[in-house]
Design a protein around this motif. Sequence first.
Motif, PDB file in Angstrom:
ATOM      1  N   VAL A 112     -35.344 -45.013 -34.828  1.00  0.00           N
ATOM      2  CA  VAL A 112     -35.304 -45.601 -36.163  1.00  0.00           C
ATOM      3  C   VAL A 112     -36.272 -46.763 -36.317  1.00  0.00           C
ATOM      4  N   LEU A 113     -36.593 -47.445 -35.207  1.00  0.00           N
ATOM      5  CA  LEU A 113     -37.583 -48.516 -35.197  1.00  0.00           C
ATOM      6  C   LEU A 113     -38.400 -48.369 -33.924  1.00  0.00           C
ATOM      7  N   SER A 114     -39.397 -49.220 -33.740  1.00  0.00           N
ATOM      8  CA  SER A 114     -40.357 -48.976 -32.670  1.00  0.00           C
ATOM      9  C   SER A 114     -39.719 -48.876 -31.295  1.00  0.00           C
ATOM     10  N   SER A 115     -38.667 -49.645 -31.017  1.00  0.00           N
ATOM     11  CA  SER A 115     -38.002 -49.574 -29.715  1.00  0.00           C
ATOM     12  C   SER A 115     -36.489 -49.519 -29.863  1.00  0.00           C
ATOM     13  N   LEU A 116     -36.044 -48.815 -30.876  1.00  0.00           N
ATOM     14  CA  LEU A 116     -34.617 -48.696 -31.132  1.00  0.00           C
ATOM     15  C   LEU A 116     -34.279 -47.237 -31.441  1.00  0.00           C
ATOM     16  N   TRP A 117     -33.267 -46.704 -30.731  1.00  0.00           N
ATOM     17  CA  TRP A 117     -32.823 -45.333 -30.914  1.00  0.00           C
ATOM     18  C   TRP A 117     -31.340 -45.315 -31.251  1.00  0.00           C
ATOM     19  N   VAL A 118     -30.954 -44.434 -32.151  1.00  0.00           N
ATOM     20  CA  VAL A 118     -29.549 -44.186 -32.472  1.00  0.00           C
ATOM     21  C   VAL A 118     -29.269 -42.720 -32.174  1.00  0.00           C
ATOM     22  N   THR A 119     -28.201 -42.465 -31.418  1.00  0.00           N
ATOM     23  CA  THR A 119     -27.919 -41.123 -30.922  1.00  0.00           C
ATOM     24  C   THR A 119     -26.540 -40.666 -31.371  1.00  0.00           C
ATOM     25  N   ALA A 120     -26.456 -39.428 -31.829  1.00  0.00           N
ATOM     26  CA  ALA A 120     -25.177 -38.760 -32.080  1.00  0.00           C
ATOM     27  C   ALA A 120     -24.957 -37.739 -30.968  1.00  0.00           C
ATOM     28  N   ASP A 121     -23.712 -37.679 -30.448  1.00  0.00           N
ATOM     29  CA  ASP A 121     -23.443 -36.858 -29.269  1.00  0.00           C
ATOM     30  C   ASP A 121     -22.115 -36.132 -29.425  1.00  0.00           C
ATOM     31  N   TYR A 122     -22.088 -34.876 -28.992  1.00  0.00           N
ATOM     32  CA  TYR A 122     -20.849 -34.089 -28.988  1.00  0.00           C
ATOM     33  C   TYR A 122     -20.660 -33.492 -27.599  1.00  0.00           C
ATOM     34  N   GLN A 123     -19.422 -33.598 -27.077  1.00  0.00           N
ATOM     35  CA  GLN A 123     -19.091 -33.028 -25.780  1.00  0.00           C
ATOM     36  C   GLN A 123     -17.811 -32.205 -25.885  1.00  0.00           C
ATOM     37  N   HIS A 124     -17.851 -31.032 -25.283  1.00  0.00           N
ATOM     38  CA  HIS A 124     -16.674 -30.161 -25.186  1.00  0.00           C
ATOM     39  C   HIS A 124     -16.364 -29.983 -23.712  1.00  0.00           C
ATOM     40  N   ILE A 125     -15.201 -30.484 -23.276  1.00  0.00           N
ATOM     41  CA  ILE A 125     -14.829 -30.491 -21.859  1.00  0.00           C
ATOM     42  C   ILE A 125     -13.641 -29.558 -21.661  1.00  0.00           C
ATOM     43  N   ALA A 126     -13.798 -28.575 -20.795  1.00  0.00           N
ATOM     44  CA  ALA A 126     -12.728 -27.636 -20.468  1.00  0.00           C
ATOM     45  C   ALA A 126     -12.143 -27.969 -19.101  1.00  0.00           C
ATOM     46  N   ASN A 127     -10.854 -27.743 -18.938  1.00  0.00           N
ATOM     47  CA  ASN A 127     -10.139 -27.963 -17.683  1.00  0.00           C
ATOM     48  C   ASN A 127     -10.330 -29.382 -17.142  1.00  0.00           C
ATOM     49  N   PRO A 128      -9.998 -30.414 -17.923  1.00  0.00           N
ATOM     50  CA  PRO A 128     -10.187 -31.785 -17.451  1.00  0.00           C
ATOM     51  C   PRO A 128      -9.418 -32.031 -16.158  1.00  0.00           C
ATOM     52  N   GLY A 129     -10.066 -32.688 -15.202  1.00  0.00           N
ATOM     53  CA  GLY A 129      -9.451 -32.905 -13.900  1.00  0.00           C
ATOM     54  C   GLY A 129      -9.314 -31.632 -13.099  1.00  0.00           C
ATOM     55  N   PHE A 130     -10.154 -30.608 -13.400  1.00  0.00           N
ATOM     56  CA  PHE A 130     -10.149 -29.306 -12.716  1.00  0.00           C
ATOM     57  C   PHE A 130      -8.816 -28.586 -12.896  1.00  0.00           C
ATOM     58  N   ASN A 131      -8.113 -28.875 -13.996  1.00  0.00           N
ATOM     59  CA  ASN A 131      -6.771 -28.362 -14.215  1.00  0.00           C
ATOM     60  C   ASN A 131      -6.752 -27.444 -15.446  1.00  0.00           C
ATOM     61  N   ALA A 132      -6.578 -26.153 -15.211  1.00  0.00           N
ATOM     62  CA  ALA A 132      -6.591 -25.183 -16.305  1.00  0.00           C
ATOM     63  C   ALA A 132      -5.328 -25.253 -17.164  1.00  0.00           C
ATOM     64  N   ASP A 133      -4.335 -26.050 -16.762  1.00  0.00           N
ATOM     65  CA  ASP A 133      -3.139 -26.251 -17.579  1.00  0.00           C
ATOM     66  C   ASP A 133      -3.349 -27.305 -18.668  1.00  0.00           C
TER      67      ASP A 133
END
Length: 505
Positions: free
Chosen positions: A469-490
């Motif tokens: 957005v400016l010479s040394s400034l960035w704004v980021t939008a991020d999406y994460q989809h995490i399956a089996n958190p903690g290696f746990n399929a339950d």
Amino acid sequence: MNANKGTAPHSPLQKRRTTGTAELLFEVLLLCYMVFFLGPAQAGVTEPDPRAQDAFDFMNVLAKKGLHDLKNERWNAYGQFTYISSWKSGFPALYTNLNGSTNSLLPGSERSFTGTATLYLGLKTWNGGEVYFVPEMISMRPLSDLKGLGGAIQNFELQKGGSETPIYYRSRLFFKQTWGFGGERIQLDSDPMQLGTTVDSRRLVVRVGNFSVIDFFDRNSYSGDLRRQFLNMAFMTYAAFDFAADARGYTWGAVGEYFHDNWTMRFGHVATSIDPNQLPLDTRIFKYYGQQIEFERRHLLYGHPGAIRVLAYRNHENMGKFSDAIAAFQSDHNKNATTCTGFNYGSGNASAPDLCWARKPNDKMGIGINLEQQVLDGIGIFLRGMYSDGKTEVFSYTSTDRSISLGALVNGSRWGRKRDLLGVGFAAGWISSQHAKYLNMGGVDGFIGDGRIKRGAEHVVDIFYSVNVLSSLWVTADYQHIANPGFNADRGPVNIYGMRIHAEF
């Protein structure tokens, strides 16, 4: 990373403050930075590649005024600050913190943030000799006290033992000496922790002092600089690379690198923490230590640069094997998670084994491969994979025993915004059968332990777009989809939405 020992997780119903002191501080810093450093640059102006040197304004302003030589520096100074806000939606879970185990990701919605500010200072001492000093500040609020995610932790900035109150510390202080042995002359660009200078393509570089192992090992152009790239920790290095470090990710030791044209060999010997996931380092660096060796080959493929790296590590630490913890509990049920008076993670599950009863000098080893390749101008791809033995507890990094990550990074030149970045990545992690058996009995380690487990691969899709957005400034939008958190399929899947503001000077 990991929260302090004995800290109870927040209740999902606990009311959170929407604005804290640290958040206000970073908003003020951002405003000051925009006013005093960036000037009236306009979004949409075509700029060079996002990693181009002129993104760091301060040193370039001096150079343009004839006050500094970027190609032969006696000193340099850079800085950054980054603010990341994450929101986790509620997710399904068959159980949470079962029977008094303490390491579940809470299933309710939560908000997390980190704010960091860093100053990088470099000084040339004599021909080939350089000193670097890096003070840093962090303020943070993790999800679920940084528990319940094995390797796919949503924000790479999170540290073990952090707090919302800003903490100031020295992250790095090391000496670097370079000896040249001929070959071609190569210009090294001015950068944080790198003075602009000319070196031989065949050279030996030795660094001694305080640093992070991943400052020098397992580098990747498209997955590693997470203040500009992916936000999830699975893309910072191999998730299964339990590199020796304190609770913030730093250590003391020595690293040697030999460069021979397009080949490089690195070896490091560093200190480990006294207790897993804690700050104090063990000064007995030849009794307990972490070692890593890496071979790198750089190449051109149809005119596009790429690299192949192979890394192996060996840690010798006072750590517990999962099988030993299980055996101790099965032989005597009084040796459970609630009775140990030594270092433990504060589990309240009296029917579970605990690594506390199994700690003794043990080795942990792993090997990995790291690939990067530019495929077209402005488009690069990467792949990492590591296999660790999976016999012993996490000591410094994540709970993952085997990991893979891959993806692509594209700059915005194809749509007229050369300093924007688009990234798409996938990462997966696994735990060993002994690790899973220990967790299924109700045990916990540094990050995970729901009281029971249906073993599954923990995996994440991370998609981001970063706007300059400016010479040394960035704004980021991020999406994460995490399956089996903690290696746990339950449990899960989990959706996490993030926003990052990053500025450099």
